[in-house]
Write an enzyme that holds these catalytic residues in place. Structure first.
Site, PDB file in Angstrom:
ATOM      1  N   PRO A 128       0.829  -1.218   0.000  1.00 36.80           N
ATOM      2  CA  PRO A 128       0.000   0.000   0.000  1.00 36.80           C
ATOM      3  C   PRO A 128       0.866   1.273   0.000  1.00 36.80           C
ATOM      4  O   PRO A 128       0.514   2.261  -0.643  1.00 36.80           O
ATOM      5  CB  PRO A 128      -0.807  -0.122   1.288  1.00 36.80           C
ATOM      6  CG  PRO A 128      -0.880  -1.598   1.542  1.00 36.80           C
ATOM      7  CD  PRO A 128       0.408  -2.180   1.032  1.00 36.80           C
ATOM      8  N   GLY A 129       2.020   1.232   0.645  1.00 40.82           N
ATOM      9  CA  GLY A 129       2.847   2.436   0.744  1.00 40.82           C
ATOM     10  C   GLY A 129       4.055   2.463  -0.182  1.00 40.82           C
ATOM     11  O   GLY A 129       4.841   3.410  -0.138  1.00 40.82           O
ATOM     12  N   PHE A 156      -2.465  -5.094  -5.024  1.00 37.13           N
ATOM     13  CA  PHE A 156      -2.484  -5.152  -6.498  1.00 37.13           C
ATOM     14  C   PHE A 156      -1.830  -6.441  -7.018  1.00 37.13           C
ATOM     15  O   PHE A 156      -1.211  -6.419  -8.086  1.00 37.13           O
ATOM     16  CB  PHE A 156      -1.733  -3.959  -7.132  1.00 37.13           C
ATOM     17  CG  PHE A 156      -2.185  -2.587  -6.719  1.00 37.13           C
ATOM     18  CD1 PHE A 156      -3.509  -2.326  -6.431  1.00 37.13           C
ATOM     19  CD2 PHE A 156      -1.275  -1.532  -6.654  1.00 37.13           C
ATOM     20  CE1 PHE A 156      -3.925  -1.047  -6.071  1.00 37.13           C
ATOM     21  CE2 PHE A 156      -1.675  -0.253  -6.310  1.00 37.13           C
ATOM     22  CZ  PHE A 156      -3.004  -0.002  -6.011  1.00 37.13           C
ATOM     23  N   GLU A 244       9.530  -9.205 -17.766  1.00 32.52           N
ATOM     24  CA  GLU A 244       8.173  -8.750 -17.437  1.00 32.52           C
ATOM     25  C   GLU A 244       7.785  -7.573 -18.340  1.00 32.52           C
ATOM     26  O   GLU A 244       6.679  -7.503 -18.873  1.00 32.52           O
ATOM     27  CB  GLU A 244       8.115  -8.343 -15.956  1.00 32.52           C
ATOM     28  CG  GLU A 244       6.754  -7.824 -15.536  1.00 32.52           C
ATOM     29  CD  GLU A 244       6.566  -7.732 -14.021  1.00 32.52           C
ATOM     30  OE1 GLU A 244       7.467  -8.154 -13.271  1.00 32.52           O
ATOM     31  OE2 GLU A 244       5.517  -7.239 -13.601  1.00 32.52           O
ATOM     32  N   LEU A 339     -13.769   6.084 -33.860  1.00 29.50           N
ATOM     33  CA  LEU A 339     -14.192   5.667 -35.205  1.00 29.50           C
ATOM     34  C   LEU A 339     -15.377   4.689 -35.178  1.00 29.50           C
ATOM     35  O   LEU A 339     -16.039   4.487 -36.189  1.00 29.50           O
ATOM     36  CB  LEU A 339     -13.007   5.064 -35.974  1.00 29.50           C
ATOM     37  CG  LEU A 339     -11.918   6.074 -36.390  1.00 29.50           C
ATOM     38  CD1 LEU A 339     -10.739   5.353 -37.035  1.00 29.50           C
ATOM     39  CD2 LEU A 339     -12.461   7.136 -37.342  1.00 29.50           C
ATOM     40  N   HIS A 340     -15.620   4.087 -34.014  1.00 29.10           N
ATOM     41  CA  HIS A 340     -16.794   3.212 -33.870  1.00 29.10           C
ATOM     42  C   HIS A 340     -18.058   4.022 -33.551  1.00 29.10           C
ATOM     43  O   HIS A 340     -19.148   3.447 -33.482  1.00 29.10           O
ATOM     44  CB  HIS A 340     -16.585   2.209 -32.729  1.00 29.10           C
ATOM     45  CG  HIS A 340     -15.851   0.952 -33.112  1.00 29.10           C
ATOM     46  ND1 HIS A 340     -14.503   0.921 -33.369  1.00 29.10           N
ATOM     47  CD2 HIS A 340     -16.276  -0.331 -33.262  1.00 29.10           C
ATOM     48  CE1 HIS A 340     -14.142  -0.325 -33.642  1.00 29.10           C
ATOM     49  NE2 HIS A 340     -15.199  -1.099 -33.597  1.00 29.10           N
ATOM     50  N   GLY A 341     -17.902   5.333 -33.299  1.00 29.92           N
ATOM     51  CA  GLY A 341     -19.068   6.135 -32.909  1.00 29.92           C
ATOM     52  C   GLY A 341     -19.669   5.593 -31.617  1.00 29.92           C
ATOM     53  O   GLY A 341     -18.959   5.023 -30.779  1.00 29.92           O
ATOM     54  N   GLY A 366       6.298  -1.528 -13.645  1.00 31.34           N
ATOM     55  CA  GLY A 366       7.085  -0.291 -13.626  1.00 31.34           C
ATOM     56  C   GLY A 366       6.365   0.731 -14.477  1.00 31.34           C
ATOM     57  O   GLY A 366       6.096   0.460 -15.661  1.00 31.34           O
ATOM     58  N   ASN A 368       5.398   4.026 -16.765  1.00 30.37           N
ATOM     59  CA  ASN A 368       6.129   4.578 -17.921  1.00 30.37           C
ATOM     60  C   ASN A 368       7.091   5.682 -17.498  1.00 30.37           C
ATOM     61  O   ASN A 368       8.128   5.893 -18.133  1.00 30.37           O
ATOM     62  CB  ASN A 368       5.131   5.063 -18.979  1.00 30.37           C
ATOM     63  CG  ASN A 368       4.525   3.882 -19.732  1.00 30.37           C
ATOM     64  OD1 ASN A 368       4.794   2.717 -19.390  1.00 30.37           O
ATOM     65  ND2 ASN A 368       3.735   4.156 -20.745  1.00 30.37           N
TER      66      ASN A 368
HETATM   67  C1  LIG Z   1      -3.879  -4.444 -12.430  1.00 28.03           C
HETATM   68  C2  LIG Z   1      -2.574  -4.370 -11.689  1.00 28.03           C
HETATM   69  C3  LIG Z   1      -1.847  -5.529 -11.512  1.00 28.03           C
HETATM   70  C4  LIG Z   1      -0.647  -5.485 -10.787  1.00 28.03           C
HETATM   71  N1  LIG Z   1       0.044  -6.654 -10.536  1.00 28.03           N
HETATM   72  C5  LIG Z   1       1.081  -6.626  -9.683  1.00 28.03           C
HETATM   73  C6  LIG Z   1       1.707  -7.844  -9.255  1.00 28.03           C
HETATM   74  O1  LIG Z   1       1.345  -8.939  -9.688  1.00 28.03           O
HETATM   75  N2  LIG Z   1       2.708  -7.769  -8.349  1.00 28.03           N
HETATM   76  C7  LIG Z   1       3.130  -6.585  -7.839  1.00 28.03           C
HETATM   77  O2  LIG Z   1       4.033  -6.591  -7.010  1.00 28.03           O
HETATM   78  N3  LIG Z   1       2.584  -5.411  -8.233  1.00 28.03           N
HETATM   79  C8  LIG Z   1       1.570  -5.412  -9.126  1.00 28.03           C
HETATM   80  N4  LIG Z   1       0.979  -4.231  -9.513  1.00 28.03           N
HETATM   81  C9  LIG Z   1       1.468  -2.987  -8.962  1.00 28.03           C
HETATM   82  C10 LIG Z   1       2.187  -2.089  -9.967  1.00 28.03           C
HETATM   83  O3  LIG Z   1       3.416  -2.631 -10.328  1.00 28.03           O
HETATM   84  C11 LIG Z   1       2.295  -0.705  -9.322  1.00 28.03           C
HETATM   85  O4  LIG Z   1       0.990  -0.163  -9.285  1.00 28.03           O
HETATM   86  C12 LIG Z   1       3.248   0.215 -10.049  1.00 28.03           C
HETATM   87  O5  LIG Z   1       4.573  -0.221  -9.938  1.00 28.03           O
HETATM   88  C13 LIG Z   1       3.157   1.673  -9.541  1.00 28.03           C
HETATM   89  O6  LIG Z   1       3.231   1.736  -8.166  1.00 28.03           O
HETATM   90  P1  LIG Z   1       2.135   2.580  -7.346  1.00 28.03           P
HETATM   91  O7  LIG Z   1       0.798   2.105  -7.786  1.00 28.03           O
HETATM   92  O8  LIG Z   1       2.453   2.481  -5.914  1.00 28.03           O
HETATM   93  O9  LIG Z   1       2.304   4.061  -7.854  1.00 28.03           O
HETATM   94  P2  LIG Z   1       3.337   5.152  -7.284  1.00 28.03           P
HETATM   95  O10 LIG Z   1       4.679   4.563  -7.164  1.00 28.03           O
HETATM   96  O11 LIG Z   1       2.718   5.771  -6.073  1.00 28.03           O
HETATM   97  O12 LIG Z   1       3.320   6.208  -8.456  1.00 28.03           O
HETATM   98  C14 LIG Z   1       2.269   7.167  -8.644  1.00 28.03           C
HETATM   99  C15 LIG Z   1       2.657   8.087  -9.785  1.00 28.03           C
HETATM  100  O13 LIG Z   1       3.890   8.744  -9.474  1.00 28.03           O
HETATM  101  C16 LIG Z   1       4.844   8.507 -10.487  1.00 28.03           C
HETATM  102  N5  LIG Z   1       6.189   8.376  -9.935  1.00 28.03           N
HETATM  103  C17 LIG Z   1       6.597   7.639  -8.879  1.00 28.03           C
HETATM  104  N6  LIG Z   1       7.928   7.735  -8.718  1.00 28.03           N
HETATM  105  C18 LIG Z   1       8.377   8.563  -9.697  1.00 28.03           C
HETATM  106  C19 LIG Z   1       9.648   9.055 -10.078  1.00 28.03           C
HETATM  107  N7  LIG Z   1      10.769   8.706  -9.428  1.00 28.03           N
HETATM  108  N8  LIG Z   1       9.731   9.893 -11.147  1.00 28.03           N
HETATM  109  C20 LIG Z   1       8.622  10.246 -11.828  1.00 28.03           C
HETATM  110  N9  LIG Z   1       7.390   9.817 -11.520  1.00 28.03           N
HETATM  111  C21 LIG Z   1       7.257   8.966 -10.477  1.00 28.03           C
HETATM  112  C22 LIG Z   1       4.415   7.171 -11.122  1.00 28.03           C
HETATM  113  O14 LIG Z   1       4.967   7.043 -12.417  1.00 28.03           O
HETATM  114  C23 LIG Z   1       2.920   7.322 -11.088  1.00 28.03           C
HETATM  115  O15 LIG Z   1       2.480   8.059 -12.188  1.00 28.03           O
HETATM  116  C24 LIG Z   1      -0.188  -4.263 -10.282  1.00 28.03           C
HETATM  117  C25 LIG Z   1      -0.918  -3.080 -10.506  1.00 28.03           C
HETATM  118  C26 LIG Z   1      -2.101  -3.132 -11.185  1.00 28.03           C
HETATM  119  C27 LIG Z   1      -2.886  -1.866 -11.368  1.00 28.03           C
END
Ligand SMILES: Cc1cc2nc3c(=O)[nH]c(=O)nc-3n(C[C@H](O)[C@H](O)[C@H](O)COP(=O)(O)OP(=O)(O)OC[C@H]3O[C@@H](n4cnc5c(N)ncnc54)[C@H](O)[C@@H]3O)c2cc1C
Length: 381
Positions: A128-129, A156, A244, A339-341, A366, A368
């Protein structure tokens, strides 16, 4: 030429997998989306036919197949729907940790059942954190005699509800100065005391893919379930994240190719102002622009897959492919829906599902933004 790394045997395999999916998956996919889970029975059928973990060594139940077969499986699964990514995660993301870092005993214990689909796997890094900042995870594992006591919460987690084996990233040394050096990987089996599932998460898309919270409360994990060496978990994850990211890039590319084809078919059949909407120059130019992006994406991706199969270092290029192709596919989804309207906004049209499934590809494996940070660092910036 597309897929230059594939041979006739891969294409024969593709035909048999496609036939299997047409019978065992496509007719049920919408129901699984509604039920928000892919049934275990389908995993077992995949396993029985040799469609899970084909690159695992024969000695552990696999086929010792080259990674070209995995590419074919990933592509065919994505053609049906993005929620099947949990199966790719099992075969090409989680199980490779066991094949790369597991001891002989661990491989014997876990791999055969992963190949048959009896055991489904997950990798639990995110908390969560802490997501992007993986070194800041707070889950801890304290060694006490012959076992670790694991405490923490993950979120997640793909395949979280079904998982029989979960690779958990945790701190075995929370006091080390460089935070990432205190991280290890423990394999938690389904029935280990202190391990429970939290909520099954309600997502915008990928409805059939099970994504859950996992909870570890004084969870007793035998010492023999440590994967590789203590303190090396972070470097193991960094190494395996390459494949991955490649899997996510492949899925995005295939999804974009599928959306383009769906839209070409649609615009040819839909009429407005007395002619097919494919006759409007705007429609044609949009389709041409998307087809160009998709073709360029395919060339780059195929080159990258080839390099990965050859065992070359693709860290920078795979980070490029991951952000660029997932962003390209997201743009394709928006334009194809337009395009599908109005029909594109209706659930009975596949473009609607693909539109809600694709944005997460820019987030998981990770984000983008993290991909761009890696590239910037490797450019010497
Ligand atoms: C459907 C789904 C499936 C997933 N499956 C898995 C799984 O199987 N196992 C697992 O461990 N995790 C899983 N994840 C977790 C996923 O890898 C994380 O959500 C992701 O790495 C981003 O972490 P966060 O959600 O805590 O976002 P945060 O780290 O809080 O980021 C929030 C925003 O801040 C930006 N940000 C953070 N740091 C920086 C930086 N240094 N520079 C610029 N921008 C930054 C991010 O790009 C993002 O836009 C899953 C997530 C989803 C939604």
């Amino acid at each position: 030429m597309r897929h230059p790394y594939l041979k006739e045997e891969h294409e024969i395999f593709r035909r048999s997998l496609s036939k299997f999916l047409n019978k065992e998956c496509s007719p049920h996919y919408e129901r699984w989306e509604k039920e928000r889970i892919i049934p275990r029975s389908f995993w077992r059928k995949m396993g029985k036919e040799g469609f899970l973990c084909p690159d695992v060594e024969e000695a552990f139940g696999g086929s010792s197949a080259d990674w070209g077969f995995s590419v074919v499986i990933n592509e065919e699964l994505e053609k049906v729907g993005s929620s099947l990514i949990g199966i790719s995660l099992h075969s090409d993301i989680v199980v490779p940790y066991i094949t790369a870092y597991g001891s002989e005993e661990q491989k014997r214990r876990w791999l055969p059942k992963c190949v048959t689909g009896e055991w489904i796997t997950s990798i639990a890094m995110t908390e969560p954190g802490a997501g992007s900042d993986l070194a800041s995870i707070e889950t801890t594992a304290r060694l006490e005699g012959d076992h670790y006591v694991l405490n923490g919460q993950k979120t997640f987690i793909t395949n979280g509800i079904l998982a029989d084996l979960v690779i958990v990233a945790c701190k075995t040394n929370p006091f080390v100065e460089q935070k990432h050096k205190g991280i290890s990987l423990l394999v938690v089996e389904r029935d280990i005391p202190g391990f429970s599932r939290g909520r099954k998460l309600n997502k915008v898309g990928l409805h059939a893919q099970d994504t859950a919270e996992l909870i570890f409360e004084d969870c007793i994990v035998p010492k023999e379930n440590l994967l590789g060496d203590e303190g090396k978990g972070f470097s193991y994850m960094m190494e395996k994240l390459q494949q991955e990211r490649l899997i996510v890039a492949i899925a995005a590319q295939v999804s974009a190719e599928k959306m383009l084809q769906l839209t070409i078919d649609y615009v040819k059949s839909r009429k407005a102002f007395g002619k097919s909407i494919s006759q409007f120059q705007n429609t044609q130019f949009k389709l041409v622009e998307m087809a160009t992006d998709i073709e360029m994406g395919r060339s780059f991706l195929d080159q990258l897959i080839g390099e990965h199969i050859e065992g070359r270092d693709i860290v920078t290029k795979v980070s490029m492919a991951k952000w660029k192709l997932t962003e390209m596919a997201r743009n394709v989804a928006v334009i194809c829906m337009q395009l599908h309207g109005g029909y594109g906004y209706m659930e009975e049209y596949e473009i609607a599902r693909r539109y809600r499934d694709i944005p997460v590809a820019s987030i998981y494996a990770g984000t983008n933004e993290i991909m761009k940070s890696i590239i910037a660092k490797n450019l010497g910036l």
